[in-house]
Design a protein around this motif. Structure first.
Motif, PDB file in Angstrom:
ATOM      1  N   UNK A 176       6.197  75.945  -6.373  1.00  0.00           N
ATOM      2  CA  UNK A 176       5.652  75.571  -7.681  1.00  0.00           C
ATOM      3  C   UNK A 176       5.780  74.090  -7.932  1.00  0.00           C
ATOM      4  N   UNK A 177       6.941  73.538  -7.545  1.00  0.00           N
ATOM      5  CA  UNK A 177       7.169  72.117  -7.769  1.00  0.00           C
ATOM      6  C   UNK A 177       6.220  71.274  -6.918  1.00  0.00           C
ATOM      7  N   UNK A 178       5.974  71.709  -5.679  1.00  0.00           N
ATOM      8  CA  UNK A 178       5.076  70.982  -4.801  1.00  0.00           C
ATOM      9  C   UNK A 178       3.651  71.058  -5.331  1.00  0.00           C
ATOM     10  N   UNK A 205      23.426  65.366  -7.746  1.00  0.00           N
ATOM     11  CA  UNK A 205      22.186  64.627  -7.997  1.00  0.00           C
ATOM     12  C   UNK A 205      21.960  63.517  -6.977  1.00  0.00           C
ATOM     13  N   UNK A 206      23.012  62.968  -6.440  1.00  0.00           N
ATOM     14  CA  UNK A 206      22.868  61.906  -5.454  1.00  0.00           C
ATOM     15  C   UNK A 206      22.948  62.391  -4.022  1.00  0.00           C
ATOM     16  N   UNK A 207      22.999  63.723  -3.850  1.00  0.00           N
ATOM     17  CA  UNK A 207      23.240  64.260  -2.513  1.00  0.00           C
ATOM     18  C   UNK A 207      22.171  65.245  -2.043  1.00  0.00           C
ATOM     19  N   UNK A 208      21.528  65.931  -2.972  1.00  0.00           N
ATOM     20  CA  UNK A 208      20.607  66.999  -2.595  1.00  0.00           C
ATOM     21  C   UNK A 208      19.254  66.825  -3.270  1.00  0.00           C
ATOM     22  N   UNK A 209      18.211  67.215  -2.556  1.00  0.00           N
ATOM     23  CA  UNK A 209      16.870  67.340  -3.109  1.00  0.00           C
ATOM     24  C   UNK A 209      16.403  68.755  -2.811  1.00  0.00           C
TER      25      UNK A 209
END
Length: 206
Positions: free
Chosen positions: A201-203, A192-196
């Motif tokens: 669909x999310x965009x 959670x603190x390393x990747x996005x």
């Protein structure tokens, strides 16, 4: 996940306990290291990475020269751990000295002035990729290694001892050999603190 690249990365660990119980010959190891560097990508296909490959007494000599240089600046009463490290590195089969050719970098800057400021950074990217390529290749061959950074203190002694061209800049050192000890479990920080991660669909939802 079953993937050969991931499997190699899982095997690649920092190994300080090195030995010489290796089935591959020096010639085979040399060929492996060279091919790993040849196949490493580089910006503009500059192929700026260079290597000095040391075996046996040559590798021992490098670490002795580095130890001598360190002894001149590290207090005598605190030198024992440093000396032990040098001996551990020298105990392996060999050492790869990783360099980046600054003449190649300067040539790119002259030929592509728009990117001139970026080429030193691109060179560092190439250096890092060459190092992990060799490390992975050694891991796949069953050897242990570690990545060390004794620059600039080791630069001049190595250059004199091994006739290194003046345009080559030492970036890292990799002692390697047989595994003479196991490893502790490797921990990882939270994803959670390393990747996005995003998908269409999310965009769109935003």
């Amino acid at each position: 996940m079953t993937n050969p690249t991931i499997a190699t990365l899982q095997k690649r660990r920092t190994q300080y306990a090195l030995g010489r119980n290796v089935s591959l010959s020096n010639a085979e190891l040399e060929a492996l290291i060279k091919e790993a560097i040849r196949l490493t990508p580089s910006s503009f296909n500059s192929q700026s990475s260079r290597a000095v490959i040391l075996f046996g007494e040559a590798s021992e000599k490098f670490w002795q020269l580095t130890e001598d240089a360190l002894r001149a600046i590290v207090p005598a009463d605190a030198f024992a751990p440093t000396e032990a490290k040098m001996k551990a590195f020298a105990a392996g089969v060999g050492t790869v000295l990783f360099y980046e050719d600054q003449d190649t970098v300067k040539g790119l800057q002259e030929n592509f002035p728009l990117y001139a400021d970026a080429f030193p950074t691109f060179s560092e990217h190439s250096a890092g990729m060459a190092q992990i390529s060799v490390w992975n290749a050694l891991a796949d061959a069953g050897l242990g290694a570690s990545l060390q950074h004794y620059s600039p203190i080791a630069d001049e002694p190595a250059a004199k001892a091994f006739n290194v061209p003046a345009s080559w800049k030492l970036r890292a050192q990799m002692p390697f050999g047989s595994h003479e000890a196991g490893f502790n479990d490797k921990g990882f920080i939270a994803d959670e603190g390393r990747f996005l991660t995003y998908d269409n669909a999310a965009i769109a939802a935003e």
